[in-house]
Design an enzyme around this catalytic site. Sequence first.
Site, PDB file in Angstrom:
ATOM      1  N   THR A  70      -7.512   4.229   9.863  1.00  0.00           N
ATOM      2  CA  THR A  70      -6.833   5.116  10.800  1.00  0.00           C
ATOM      3  C   THR A  70      -6.167   6.247  10.025  1.00  0.00           C
ATOM      4  O   THR A  70      -5.634   6.028   8.938  1.00  0.00           O
ATOM      5  CB  THR A  70      -5.789   4.354  11.644  1.00  0.00           C
ATOM      6  OG1 THR A  70      -5.152   5.256  12.551  1.00  0.00           O
ATOM      7  CG2 THR A  70      -4.723   3.701  10.770  1.00  0.00           C
TER       8      THR A  70
ATOM      9  N   HIS B  48      -1.496 -12.031   6.279  1.00  0.00           N
ATOM     10  CA  HIS B  48      -1.185 -12.850   5.113  1.00  0.00           C
ATOM     11  C   HIS B  48      -1.733 -14.275   5.238  1.00  0.00           C
ATOM     12  O   HIS B  48      -1.781 -15.023   4.252  1.00  0.00           O
ATOM     13  CB  HIS B  48       0.338 -12.902   4.911  1.00  0.00           C
ATOM     14  CG  HIS B  48       0.749 -12.939   3.473  1.00  0.00           C
ATOM     15  ND1 HIS B  48      -0.073 -13.404   2.473  1.00  0.00           N
ATOM     16  CD2 HIS B  48       1.908 -12.584   2.861  1.00  0.00           C
ATOM     17  CE1 HIS B  48       0.558 -13.338   1.308  1.00  0.00           C
ATOM     18  NE2 HIS B  48       1.770 -12.835   1.520  1.00  0.00           N
TER      19      HIS B  48
END
Length: 417
Positions: A336, A388
């Site tokens: 993006t 994560h």
Amino acid sequence: MSLEIKVPAVGESITEVTLAQWLKQDGDYVEMDENIAELESDKATFELPAEKAGILKIIAQEGDTLEIGAVVCTIEEGSAPAGGDAAPKAEETKAAAQPAASTPAPAAADDEDQNSYAAGTASPAAAKILREKGIDPAAVKGTGKDGRITKEDAEKAQAGAKPAAAQPATAGAPAATPAPAVAGARNERREKMTSLRKTIAKRLVAVKNETAMLTTFNEVNMQPIMDLRAKYKDTFKEKHGVGLGFMSFFTKAVTTALKEWPAVNARIEENELVYSDFADISIAVSAPKGLVVPIIRNAESLSLHEIEKKIGELAGKARDNKLTIEEMTGGTFTITNGGVFGSMMSTPIINAPQSAILGMHNIIQRPVAENGQVVIRPMMYIALSYDHRIIDGRESVSFLVRVKQLLEDPARLLLEV
């Protein structure tokens, strides 16, 4: 015999759509395969074609939420009206039903008024645009049948036309008095959320709540890429017919780094980790109706000019709301670019079910240290948001460092070293 036009199946996960706008009016004659309405799902906007020629009878209204298979309208047996559109005839009928004025105008003047009304009539799609932008339809010259204002006419008029309140009164019509501005006014307006906007909202909240999202940052000296573009941009465009932008370099750098750190290209499905040996890169694009993320399939196998052509094609479709569900379904990694809007730094949100997203930002001339000297360089901050649960800190930081190395030495992208 009438034919029911129903909401078509547009994707396995889509159960309902919103009727965004009618492109034709109730009672209009439509040709077979002519687009009569725009439907909006939670992923894209698409047009509804007429399945046969005839007279349109509208059932669903703009803004209605419809399930797949619901009846939108019917098309009755009928032929095209001879010598023009049906709209003027409807106006003539309406005018005939009105009581005569105390001082009747000559017949010629009546005909002239009706013709000017037909010429200034806007289609439903055009009327919506003009109303939202405060443009007087009388100031727009229609290019449609009998001078009717089309959607394209309304879009072209947005830039140059004055608001309706500022238009001079037409001859013979009472002058419109604009509402005076009130100092300190606290006006509000409400708009129904589109299906696309509601889906974006739900997905963003879900990602924040259901992933262990973390962001790591780095910075890139863009001088080498800018020098390369300046040197070869004319030759590149002449040979390939497309400009050489920054996005192709970032896409190429990302696909190279994904091969070295496959966890960044993985996703969670139930209790399994799914690793992709290909790179389908999602490119976030700001479209008129919200953020869309079309996909460059197998970007790892494409050259710079092939990537640029694909980006241009997808961006054009996004601006025109022509992207298909297939072109936005899937993707293994997202890029993006908030820099086009002036963003210096951000923490982009992961595009689920992907595990990571790279954020580009604006390029700013800043002092940096090189070989013990302070020099001015065009610098860009880059950010990698990642899940994560899948990606460890070592992998995320190493991935971003590798992207930085490739961008600061673009010859590596061409030599793949």
